[in-house]
Enzyme design. Structure first.
Site, PDB file in Angstrom:
ATOM      1  N   SER A   1      25.515 -97.482 -67.650  1.00 52.72           N
ATOM      2  CA  SER A   1      25.868 -97.786 -66.261  1.00 52.72           C
ATOM      3  C   SER A   1      25.307 -96.775 -65.264  1.00 52.72           C
ATOM      4  CB  SER A   1      27.390 -97.850 -66.119  1.00 52.72           C
ATOM      5  OG  SER A   1      27.914 -98.953 -66.826  1.00 52.72           O
TER       6      SER A   1
ATOM      7  N   GLN B   1      23.778 -96.906 -57.406  1.00 56.51           N
ATOM      8  CA  GLN B   1      22.898 -96.887 -56.245  1.00 56.51           C
ATOM      9  C   GLN B   1      23.289 -95.827 -55.227  1.00 56.51           C
ATOM     10  OE1 GLN B   1      23.294-100.882 -54.763  1.00 56.51           O
ATOM     11  NE2 GLN B   1      21.895-101.760 -56.278  1.00 56.51           N
ATOM     12  N   GLY B   2      24.580 -95.788 -54.902  1.00 58.00           N
ATOM     13  CA  GLY B   2      25.015 -95.047 -53.719  1.00 58.00           C
ATOM     14  C   GLY B   2      24.755 -93.563 -53.772  1.00 58.00           C
TER      15      GLY B   2
ATOM     16  N   GLU C   1      30.142 -92.983 -47.167  1.00 55.20           N
ATOM     17  CA  GLU C   1      30.510 -94.282 -47.726  1.00 55.20           C
ATOM     18  C   GLU C   1      31.986 -94.533 -47.451  1.00 55.20           C
ATOM     19  OE1 GLU C   1      29.359 -94.529 -51.810  1.00 55.20           O
ATOM     20  OE2 GLU C   1      27.226 -94.306 -51.395  1.00 55.20           O
TER      21      GLU C   1
ATOM     22  N   ASP D   1      33.923-100.841 -75.586  1.00 58.21           N
ATOM     23  CA  ASP D   1      33.962-100.357 -76.965  1.00 58.21           C
ATOM     24  C   ASP D   1      34.788 -99.083 -77.128  1.00 58.21           C
ATOM     25  OD1 ASP D   1      32.118-102.419 -77.411  1.00 58.21           O
ATOM     26  OD2 ASP D   1      30.418-101.076 -77.094  1.00 58.21           O
TER      27      ASP D   1
ATOM     28  N   HIS E   1      33.939-104.628 -56.499  1.00 54.64           N
ATOM     29  CA  HIS E   1      33.109-104.148 -55.392  1.00 54.64           C
ATOM     30  C   HIS E   1      33.030-105.222 -54.317  1.00 54.64           C
ATOM     31  CE1 HIS E   1      29.844-102.390 -53.119  1.00 54.64           C
ATOM     32  NE2 HIS E   1      29.943-101.290 -53.863  1.00 54.64           N
TER      33      HIS E   1
ATOM     34  N   ARG F   1      37.498 -99.434 -50.815  1.00 51.36           N
ATOM     35  CA  ARG F   1      36.946-100.665 -51.393  1.00 51.36           C
ATOM     36  C   ARG F   1      37.986-101.759 -51.599  1.00 51.36           C
ATOM     37  NH1 ARG F   1      32.603 -98.268 -55.800  1.00 51.36           N
ATOM     38  NH2 ARG F   1      31.075 -97.604 -54.247  1.00 51.36           N
TER      39      ARG F   1
ATOM     40  N   HIS G   1      33.428-104.301 -60.801  1.00 50.87           N
ATOM     41  CA  HIS G   1      32.459-103.214 -60.667  1.00 50.87           C
ATOM     42  C   HIS G   1      32.834-101.971 -61.463  1.00 50.87           C
ATOM     43  CE1 HIS G   1      29.452-100.641 -58.941  1.00 50.87           C
ATOM     44  NE2 HIS G   1      30.336 -99.872 -58.338  1.00 50.87           N
TER      45      HIS G   1
ATOM     46  N   GLU H   1      33.764 -93.099 -67.179  1.00 49.61           N
ATOM     47  CA  GLU H   1      34.537 -94.296 -66.844  1.00 49.61           C
ATOM     48  C   GLU H   1      35.512 -94.693 -67.938  1.00 49.61           C
ATOM     49  OE1 GLU H   1      33.874 -98.850 -65.088  1.00 49.61           O
ATOM     50  OE2 GLU H   1      32.143 -97.544 -65.480  1.00 49.61           O
TER      51      GLU H   1
ATOM     52  N   ARG I   1      39.249 -96.160 -57.070  1.00 57.34           N
ATOM     53  CA  ARG I   1      38.263 -95.072 -57.022  1.00 57.34           C
ATOM     54  C   ARG I   1      37.649 -94.941 -55.636  1.00 57.34           C
ATOM     55  NH1 ARG I   1      32.524 -94.910 -57.687  1.00 57.34           N
ATOM     56  NH2 ARG I   1      32.504 -97.149 -58.153  1.00 57.34           N
TER      57      ARG I   1
END
Length: 567
Positions: free
Chosen positions: A58, A63-64, A130, A239, A260, A309, A370, A394, A405
C-alpha cells in the site's frame, strides 16, 4: 444469535522446510522495510518476508504525503491536537504524543536514507495542508507520488545489503499462520516463535515452509479486499490481522473503517482497486460540488472541504441522497492547468487514462474504502498481547488514530512505531528476554473458505459494515457470514472436495475472518463516531462508548469482546 466461532489456524500442508532468524518481519511497506533496516544492524539475523515484490504493497500508492511538524511555525503540540480531534475522543494520547514528537526526526532519517521530497526555491521542504490539519505540515514527493518515492528509497537500502549474511529476503511469500509455543495455564497460545508461509512460485524457496524467530513483526497492511471495491492493492486481504487473531492476539477499533471521500467514480458495477483522488487536491483549493453544481461543504463544517475525512465522506453521502445521485463532483479547474500537471502528475495521468482531463473537466467522485484505523492491539513499542509478536503500520492498532485517521498520519505511524518495535526487539534479543521457543500445534479447528465464496463475502461486508450501517443490516451480515462454509477442504461434492489449500483459498479465509470480526464489532457499537456510522444510532455517545472494543478468540475458538477504557 449463536456465539461466533473462528478457527485457530488455516488448513495447510505441514512445512517442508525451515529457516531460522532472530526476527521475522512480514511485509514490505514503510513499516516492514523500516523495521527490517533497523533490525539488520542490531540483531545477528533478520528475515524479511513479502507477499509480492519488495516494491509492492500500500505504501507505493500513497499520494498525499507524510505529516510532521517540520516547519518552525508549527509544533508537535498542534499536530497532537489535530490528531486528537480527528480521532473523535478515542485516540490514546500517549501514543499520539510519541507519534508527533518523534515524527520529525523519523522523517529526517527517511531523507537521510535517500527519499527525495519536494522542496521550494529556498531549498526547504515544501509543506502543504490536508483535511483536519490547521498547519502546513504535509511533506510530499513527486507532487503526488510520496509513497512511491519512500518505497523506492527504502527498497534501495534493502537491495544494497541483499548480500549481507545477516539479512534474507523472501519475496512472493504469503504468510499463513503465526507459530506459537506451549499454551499457558489458561489454555491460550504461548509466545510467538515464527510463521508458516507459502512461497508463490517465484521466491527463493518453494511450497509451505516455516520461518522460526525469537520475534515476529507483522507489517502486512490493510483489509481493503474485504470490500467489493477499495483504493487498496489486491494484496490487502487482511492476512496479518487474521493470523494474529488465530494466534490469540487481541484486536481493537476494528469497526473504524475509513472511507476516503474522493475516489474516482466509474459506475456502480466497478470492482477491485479504485483510483484515489488525493486529499491534497482539496488541500490546494479544489471544491466539492453536488450534481446541481452547488458547493455544499461550507454549510457542513468550518473547515469546509478540509474537514476530517469522516465528516466529508458523510456529507457527500448525504448530498448524494438529497440529489438522487451516485456521485458528486470535484472541481480543480480554477487551480490552473500548469499547476495541476506539475503538482499532481500521477493523478492527472490516471484520470487521463479514464478519459478525464482534470484541468478542464469536473472529476466524478464518491467515498470508497481506503484505510483501516483498527487492527492488532499494541503498546507504544509495538508489542501485541502475544509475547514475541509485534505489529506496525496499518495492521496495528497503536491507539494513534482512534475512530478516524488524520490525513497523512499513516506513513508517519509506520515510520515511528516500526522504528520503536525494532529497537525494542533488539534490546530484548540482547538481554535474553526473547528466548528461542519451539512451536506447538494449537488446539481448535482449521479453516478453509473456497475462493468461489470471495465475491459473496465481499458483498456481505459492503452491504453490512459498509459506509452506512444499521443494526438490522449488520445482524443480517452476521448470519450471512456464519453461513459461509469454512471447512471447504473437508466437504465433498460430486466426488470432489470443494477446495484445496492454496493461495486464493487462504486469502479468502482471511477475508472471511476479518469480515466476521469487523461485523461483530460494528454491531456491538451502538453509536456513530468517526469511520463508524450507524443510521439507527446517529449520535455520538461519550457516556457509553468512549472506549475501545477489544476482540479475541478464546482457546475454544469463541469470539469474545471486552470494553477497554481510553486511558
Amino acid at each position: 444469535m449463536a456465539p461466533t466461532r473462528l478457527a485457530t489456524r488455516l488448513a495447510a500442508p505441514q512445512p517442508g522446510w525451515v529457516v531460522e532468524a532472530d526476527a521475522v518481519v512480514v511485509g514490505s511497506g514503510i513499516a516492514g522495510l523500516t523495521a527490517a533496516l533497523e533490525l539488520r544492524t542490531r540483531v545477528p539475523r533478520v528475515l524479511l518476508v513479502t507477499k509480492d515484490t519488495l516494491a509492492s504493497g500500500s505504501t507505493v500508492w500513497a499520494q498525499g504525503g507524510v505529516a510532521a511538524a517540520l516547519d518552525p511555525t508549527d509544533s508537535p503540540v498542534a499536530h497532537l491536537q489535530d490528531t486528537l480531534v480527528a480521532g473523535v475522543g478515542l485516540c490514546d494520547p500517549r501514543a499520539v504524543e510519541v507519534l508527533v514528537t518523534e515524527g520529525p526526526a523519523r522523517v529526517r532519517e527517511l531523507v537521510a536514507r535517500g527519499a527525495v521530497f519536494d522542496r521550494g526555491s529556498d531549498g526547504e521542504l515544501s509543506l502543504t495542508r490536508e483535511g483536519g490539519h490547521h498547519a502546513d505540515r504535509i511533506a510530499h514527493a513527486g507532487g503526488d507520488a510520496t509513497g512511491a518515492e519512500i518505497s523506492r528509497a527504502l527498497v534501495a537500502q534493502i537491495e544494497a545489503v541483499r548480500d549481507d549474511p545477516g539479512i534474507e529476503v523472501i519475496e512472493h511469500a504469503l504468510v499463513l499462520d503465526v507459530l506459537t509455543g506451549p499454551a499457558g495455564p489458561d489454555g491460550r497460545p504461548g509466545r510467538a516463535c515464527g510463521v508458516t508461509l507459502h512461497v508463490i512460485g517465484e521466491g527463493s524457496r518453494d511450497g509451505v515452509g516455516a520461518a522460526l524467530g525469537r520475534a515476529v513483526v507483522l507489517a502486512t497492511g490493510g483489509i481493503g479486499q474485504v470490500y467489493r471495491s477499495s483504493t487498496n492493492p489486491v494484496q490487502a486481504t487482511g492476512d496479518g490481522i487474521a493470523a494474529a487473531l488465530r494466534a490469540g492476539a487481541t484486536l481493537g477499533d476494528v469497526e473504524f473503517v475509513q472511507f476516503h471521500p474522493t475516489v474516482l467514480w466509474l459506475g456502480s458495477g466497478v470492482k477491485g482497486q479504485l483510483t484515489l483522488v488525493s486529499e491534497a487536491v482539496r488541500g490546494e483549493g479544489a471544491l466539492l460540488l453536488d450534481t446541481d453544481g452547488v458547493r455544499f461543504m461550507p454549510d457542513v463544517h468550518p473547515m469546509a472541504e478540509l474537514a476530517p475525512r469522516d465528516v466529508v465522506a458523510k456529507a457527500i453521502l448525504q448530498r448524494m441522497a438529497e440529489t438522487g445521485s451516485d456521485h458528486v463532483w470535484l472541481d480543480a479547474r480554477h487551480l490552473g492547468a500548469d499547476f495541476l500537471r506539475r503538482r499532481f502528475p500521477t493523478i492527472h495521468e490516471r484520470l487521463s487514462d479514464h478519459g478525464i482531463d482534470m484541468t478542464t473537466e469536473l472529476i466524478p467522485v464518491a467515498p470508497a474504502q481506503h484505510y483501516h484505523s483498527g487492527g492488532v492491539v499494541t503498546d507504544i513499542v509495538g508489542r501485541t498481547t502475544v509475547p514475541g509478536l509485534y505489529a506496525a503500520g496499518e495492521v496495528a492498532c497503536t491507539g494513534v488514530h482512534g475512530a478516524n485517521r488524520l490525513a497523512s498520519n499513516s506513513l508517519l505511524e509506520g515510520l515511528v512505531f516500526a522504528h520503536r518495535a525494532a529497537r525494542h526487539i533488539a534490546g530484548a534479543v540482547a538481554s535474553g528476554a526473547l528466548p528461542a521457543t519451539d512451536p506447538e500445534e494449537r488446539p481448535g479447528d482449521a479453516a478453509l473458505v473456497a475462493a468461489a465464496s470471495r465475491a459473496r463475502v465481499q458483498r456481505i461486508a459492503t452491504d453490512g459494515p459498509g459506509v452506512l450501517r444499521s443494526g438490522d443490516g449488520l445482524s443480517r451480515a452476521v448470519t450471512a457470514l456464519a453461513a459461509v462454509p469454512t471447512d471447504a477442504h473437508l466437504r465433498v461434492d460430486d466426488g470432489r472436495r470443494l477446495a484445496a489449500p492454496q493461495v486464493a483459498e487462504w486469502e479468502t479465509t482471511n477475508i472471511h475472518q476479518v469480515a466476521t470480526v469487523l461485523t461483530a464489532a460494528a454491531l456491538a457499537r451502538e453509536e456513530s463516531r468517526g469511520g463508524h456510522v450507524r443510521t439507527d444510532f446517529p449520535q455520538r455517545d461519550d457516556e457509553r462508548w468512549r472506549l475501545r472494543l477489544e476482540l479475541a478468540v478464546d482457546p475454544d475458538g469463541a469470539l469474545t469482546a471486552r470494553r477497554a477504557p481510553i486511558v
